[in-house]
Enzyme design. Structure first.
Site, PDB file in Angstrom:
ATOM      1  N   HIS A   1       0.849  -1.197   0.000  1.00  0.00           N
ATOM      2  CA  HIS A   1       0.000   0.000   0.000  1.00  0.00           C
ATOM      3  C   HIS A   1       0.879   1.239   0.000  1.00  0.00           C
ATOM      4  O   HIS A   1       1.934   1.265   0.616  1.00  0.00           O
ATOM      5  CB  HIS A   1      -0.892   0.007   1.250  1.00  0.00           C
TER       6      HIS A   1
ATOM      7  N   ASP B   1      -7.860  -5.458   0.109  1.00  0.00           N
ATOM      8  CA  ASP B   1      -8.325  -6.331  -0.990  1.00  0.00           C
ATOM      9  C   ASP B   1      -7.908  -7.780  -0.825  1.00  0.00           C
ATOM     10  O   ASP B   1      -8.323  -8.625  -1.634  1.00  0.00           O
ATOM     11  CB  ASP B   1      -7.762  -5.792  -2.317  1.00  0.00           C
TER      12      ASP B   1
HETATM   13  C1  SDX Z   1      -6.270  -0.041  -2.808  1.00  0.00           C
HETATM   14  O1  SDX Z   1      -4.565   4.500  -1.959  1.00  0.00           O
HETATM   15  C2  SDX Z   1      -5.477   3.867  -1.333  1.00  0.00           C
HETATM   16  O2  SDX Z   1      -5.864   4.242  -0.232  1.00  0.00           O
HETATM   17  C3  SDX Z   1      -6.058   2.654  -2.070  1.00  0.00           C
HETATM   18  C4  SDX Z   1      -7.048   1.799  -1.286  1.00  0.00           C
HETATM   19  C5  SDX Z   1      -8.327   2.548  -1.002  1.00  0.00           C
HETATM   20  O3  SDX Z   1      -9.043   2.149  -0.058  1.00  0.00           O
HETATM   21  O4  SDX Z   1      -8.678   3.452  -1.788  1.00  0.00           O
HETATM   22  O5  SDX Z   1      -6.468   1.382  -0.050  1.00  0.00           O
HETATM   23  C6  SDX Z   1      -7.434   0.564  -2.092  1.00  0.00           C
HETATM   24  O6  SDX Z   1      -6.031   0.297  -3.935  1.00  0.00           O
HETATM   25  C7  SDX Z   1      -5.394  -1.013  -2.065  1.00  0.00           C
HETATM   26  C8  SDX Z   1      -4.154  -1.474  -2.914  1.00  0.00           C
HETATM   27  C9  SDX Z   1      -4.637  -2.574  -3.870  1.00  0.00           C
HETATM   28  N1  SDX Z   1      -3.575  -2.937  -4.828  1.00  0.00           N
HETATM   29  C10 SDX Z   1      -2.930  -4.090  -4.746  1.00  0.00           C
HETATM   30  O7  SDX Z   1      -3.075  -4.896  -3.836  1.00  0.00           O
HETATM   31  C11 SDX Z   1      -2.007  -4.352  -5.933  1.00  0.00           C
HETATM   32  C12 SDX Z   1      -0.651  -4.878  -5.426  1.00  0.00           C
HETATM   33  N2  SDX Z   1       0.033  -3.801  -4.710  1.00  0.00           N
HETATM   34  C13 SDX Z   1       0.966  -2.977  -5.471  1.00  0.00           C
HETATM   35  O8  SDX Z   1       0.713  -2.820  -6.813  1.00  0.00           O
HETATM   36  C14 SDX Z   1       1.428  -1.746  -4.698  1.00  0.00           C
HETATM   37  O9  SDX Z   1       1.714  -2.161  -3.424  1.00  0.00           O
HETATM   38  C15 SDX Z   1       0.525  -0.532  -4.640  1.00  0.00           C
HETATM   39  C16 SDX Z   1       0.093  -0.080  -5.981  1.00  0.00           C
HETATM   40  C17 SDX Z   1      -0.660  -0.814  -3.797  1.00  0.00           C
HETATM   41  C18 SDX Z   1       1.335   0.607  -3.976  1.00  0.00           C
HETATM   42  O10 SDX Z   1       2.365   0.901  -4.834  1.00  0.00           O
HETATM   43  P1  SDX Z   1       3.412   2.072  -4.470  1.00  0.00           P
HETATM   44  O11 SDX Z   1       3.064   2.769  -3.225  1.00  0.00           O
HETATM   45  O12 SDX Z   1       3.603   2.891  -5.699  1.00  0.00           O
HETATM   46  O13 SDX Z   1       4.674   1.249  -4.123  1.00  0.00           O
HETATM   47  P2  SDX Z   1       5.720   0.739  -5.182  1.00  0.00           P
HETATM   48  O14 SDX Z   1       5.011   0.178  -6.374  1.00  0.00           O
HETATM   49  O15 SDX Z   1       6.718   1.821  -5.403  1.00  0.00           O
HETATM   50  O16 SDX Z   1       6.364  -0.470  -4.377  1.00  0.00           O
HETATM   51  C19 SDX Z   1       7.433  -0.250  -3.478  1.00  0.00           C
HETATM   52  C20 SDX Z   1       8.303  -1.496  -3.629  1.00  0.00           C
HETATM   53  C21 SDX Z   1       8.650  -1.799  -5.082  1.00  0.00           C
HETATM   54  O17 SDX Z   1       9.901  -2.468  -5.093  1.00  0.00           O
HETATM   55  P3  SDX Z   1      11.222  -1.560  -5.474  1.00  0.00           P
HETATM   56  O18 SDX Z   1      10.940  -0.932  -6.832  1.00  0.00           O
HETATM   57  O19 SDX Z   1      11.362  -0.557  -4.366  1.00  0.00           O
HETATM   58  O20 SDX Z   1      12.351  -2.598  -5.512  1.00  0.00           O
HETATM   59  O21 SDX Z   1       7.565  -2.632  -3.149  1.00  0.00           O
HETATM   60  C22 SDX Z   1       7.374  -3.551  -4.233  1.00  0.00           C
HETATM   61  C23 SDX Z   1       7.594  -2.791  -5.515  1.00  0.00           C
HETATM   62  O22 SDX Z   1       8.073  -3.662  -6.534  1.00  0.00           O
HETATM   63  N3  SDX Z   1       5.983  -3.998  -4.126  1.00  0.00           N
HETATM   64  C24 SDX Z   1       5.568  -5.253  -4.273  1.00  0.00           C
HETATM   65  C25 SDX Z   1       4.184  -5.224  -4.059  1.00  0.00           C
HETATM   66  N4  SDX Z   1       3.802  -3.967  -3.806  1.00  0.00           N
HETATM   67  C26 SDX Z   1       4.916  -3.218  -3.850  1.00  0.00           C
HETATM   68  N5  SDX Z   1       6.246  -6.391  -4.545  1.00  0.00           N
HETATM   69  C27 SDX Z   1       5.492  -7.522  -4.633  1.00  0.00           C
HETATM   70  N6  SDX Z   1       4.152  -7.568  -4.444  1.00  0.00           N
HETATM   71  C28 SDX Z   1       3.467  -6.437  -4.149  1.00  0.00           C
HETATM   72  N7  SDX Z   1       2.159  -6.488  -3.954  1.00  0.00           N
END
Ligand code: SDX
Length: 428
Positions: A306, A363
């Site tokens: 998140h 989720d």
């Molecule tokens: C919702 O914003 C809100 O409040 C949203 C929400 C709401 O109520 O409105 O809470 C609802 O959207 C919840 C999130 C649902 N999405 C997912 O579950 C999809 C999987 N999660 C990711 O795509 C990600 O965690 C996000 C999109 C939720 C957040 O992405 P960020 O904040 O942009 O973080 P990032 O992509 O920069 O990740 C940081 C690091 C990265 O690695 P590095 O590039 O630093 O090496 O963490 C890794 C990412 O690759 N990472 C993950 C991961 N999520 C982040 N690695 C593996 N699996 C994951 N799920």
């Protein structure tokens, strides 16, 4: 409220900017005059360090895993309140007394029917259309039917449009499901609660009445509460930006639905259950954990991570408990729930997830419950949109009624070609 100030040396000078305090949470540096002072923009793609507005609706402390709606903790609201009461709270700022709540619920009930002509919009879609595609279309179409509540400068019209949107989302969502399974639409009934009415419109058929099970009604209502609002997330920011141009509320909510659909946002609940089903058994988990950690593999653990929560999403905690309760009460043994719990334990003890502070989010478990209740996975994000309409409408009202609000218009760092002269095609 101005606190101390921040000095920024840029553009050949040193400039002071007020530091503003909220009631709780990070302070902000008021940089509204930065461009005029320095000729420079701030640069923050993804808005990781940017406050787009001030708001009194929802507070999140990502490090502590705290979520408050108008100051009330989400776990208390989920355990003790109702979705309609949370809707009233988000819209009006205070918990209502019984008479006020009853009057609000009656008002919402009386707006649950949709114009009969709207049913023809569904027939234009293929039966296998994704329900979110249908919702993007029919919610935007509401503005073609309710002209008498599209003047955003009229507080009464804003109120009626807000009630119409909250009331009609369950009806439209149930119709999207009915259309996908080839069953006739079921009209709302005013003698049922908001959530029981939605479940009946979804699962009742002319040949057999559907009596909503109180266990399922309670679980569904709790899920709606957990999804109601969440600060300035992507879809809420979309609604605010659309609303800042003066677009009517129906169009703004349709924009929010479109944004929520993305798998990185609200679409994650559908993607998370599909992922759990693809994993299938506990022994396959290590393979998927390895893929999630592999930089060369686009696969991510859906329902994990998140932007704000670097601790447990408090909604996920309630959701996991609800999933356990519902499965037990319904006598459903879903191996997917066991896979989810084992996956969570393995991930939470893996250095990659610990170092990146990746925890289950709202989720991760919701699909287990929704599947047990009988919803197909492609309806999961529709349910998220149904509940989040309360937050979107409350945030839209807060923005529109702020006398200081202006159209949102970000700038950019331009990286394209500098000026050059046109070359006729026979000279290229
Ligand atoms: C919702 O914003 C809100 O409040 C949203 C929400 C709401 O109520 O409105 O809470 C609802 O959207 C919840 C999130 C649902 N999405 C997912 O579950 C999809 C999987 N999660 C990711 O795509 C990600 O965690 C996000 C999109 C939720 C957040 O992405 P960020 O904040 O942009 O973080 P990032 O992509 O920069 O990740 C940081 C690091 C990265 O690695 P590095 O590039 O630093 O090496 O963490 C890794 C990412 O690759 N990472 C993950 C991961 N999520 C982040 N690695 C593996 N699996 C994951 N799920």
């Amino acid at each position: 409220m101005a606190g101390n100030s921040a000095k920024i040396e840029a553009g050949g000078g040193t400039h002071d900017y007020a530091v503003l305090d909220g009631s709780v949470g990070p302070q902000v540096i008021d940089i509204r005059k930065l461009y005029a002072d320095t000729g420079m923009f701030t640069y923050d793609p993804g808005f990781t360090s940017t406050a787009s507005c001030d708001s009194g609706l929802t507070y999140i402390d990502g490090d502590q895993g705290i979520l408050l709606h108008r100051g009330y903790p989400i776990d208390q609201l989920a355990e003790q309140s109702s979705f309609m009461e949370v809707a009233y709270l988000l819209l009006n700022g205070e918990l209502p007394d019984k008479a006020t709540l009853d009057s609000f619920v009656t008002t919402i009930s009386r707006h649950t029917m949709v114009h009969e002509q709207l049913t023809t919009f569904y027939r234009g879609f293929r039966r296998d259309a994704h329900p979110m595609a249908i919702m993007c279309g029919v919610v935007g179409a509401l503005s073609a039917f309710y002209h008498d509540s599209t003047d955003i400068n009229d507080p009464l019209q804003r109120k009626i449009a807000s009630h119409r949107l909250i009331a009609k989302m369950p009806t439209l969502a149930a119709m999207a499901y009915k259309y996908s399974v080839g069953q006739p639409f079921v009209y709302p009934r005013n003698d049922l609660s908001y959530t029981a009415n939605f479940l009946r419109m979804t699962f009742s058929v002319p040949a057999e009445e559907y009596i909503p099970d109180p266990v399922i009604v309670d679980a569904m209502d709790k899920i709606f509460i957990l999804h109601a609002d969440h600060e300035q997330n992507a879809s809420t920011s979309t609604v605010r930006l659309a609303g800042s141009s003066g677009a009517n509320p129906f169009a703004c909510i349709a924009a929010g639905i479109a944004c929520l659909w993305g798998p990185a946002h609200g679409g994650a609940n559908e993607a998370a259950l599909n992922m759990l089903r693809e994993i299938g058994t506990v022994d396959k988990i290590p393979e998927y954990i390895a893929r999630a950690k592999n930089k060369d593999d686009p696969f991510r653990l859906m329902g994990f991570g998140h932007r704000v929560y670097k601790n447990y999403d408090p909604r996920a905690t309630v959701m996991q408990k609800t999933a356990k309760d519902v499965l037990e009460k319904l006598g459903v043994k879903d191996p997917i729930f066991d896979v989810a719990k084992e996956l969570e334990q393995i991930a939470l003890n893996d250095p990659y997830f610990i170092e990146k502070k990746l925890y289950p989010n709202v989720d991760f478990y919701s699909g287990v419950i929704l599947s047990a209740i009988g919803f197909p996975t492609d309806m999961f994000t529709v349910l998220f949109a149904l509940a989040r309409t309360v937050g979107w409408v409350a945030q839209w009202n807060e923005m529109i009624s702020d006398p200081a609000q202006k159209i949102g218009r970000p700038r950019q760092l331009y990286t394209g070609p500098t000026q050059r002269d046109y070359v006729p095609v026979d000279k290229r």
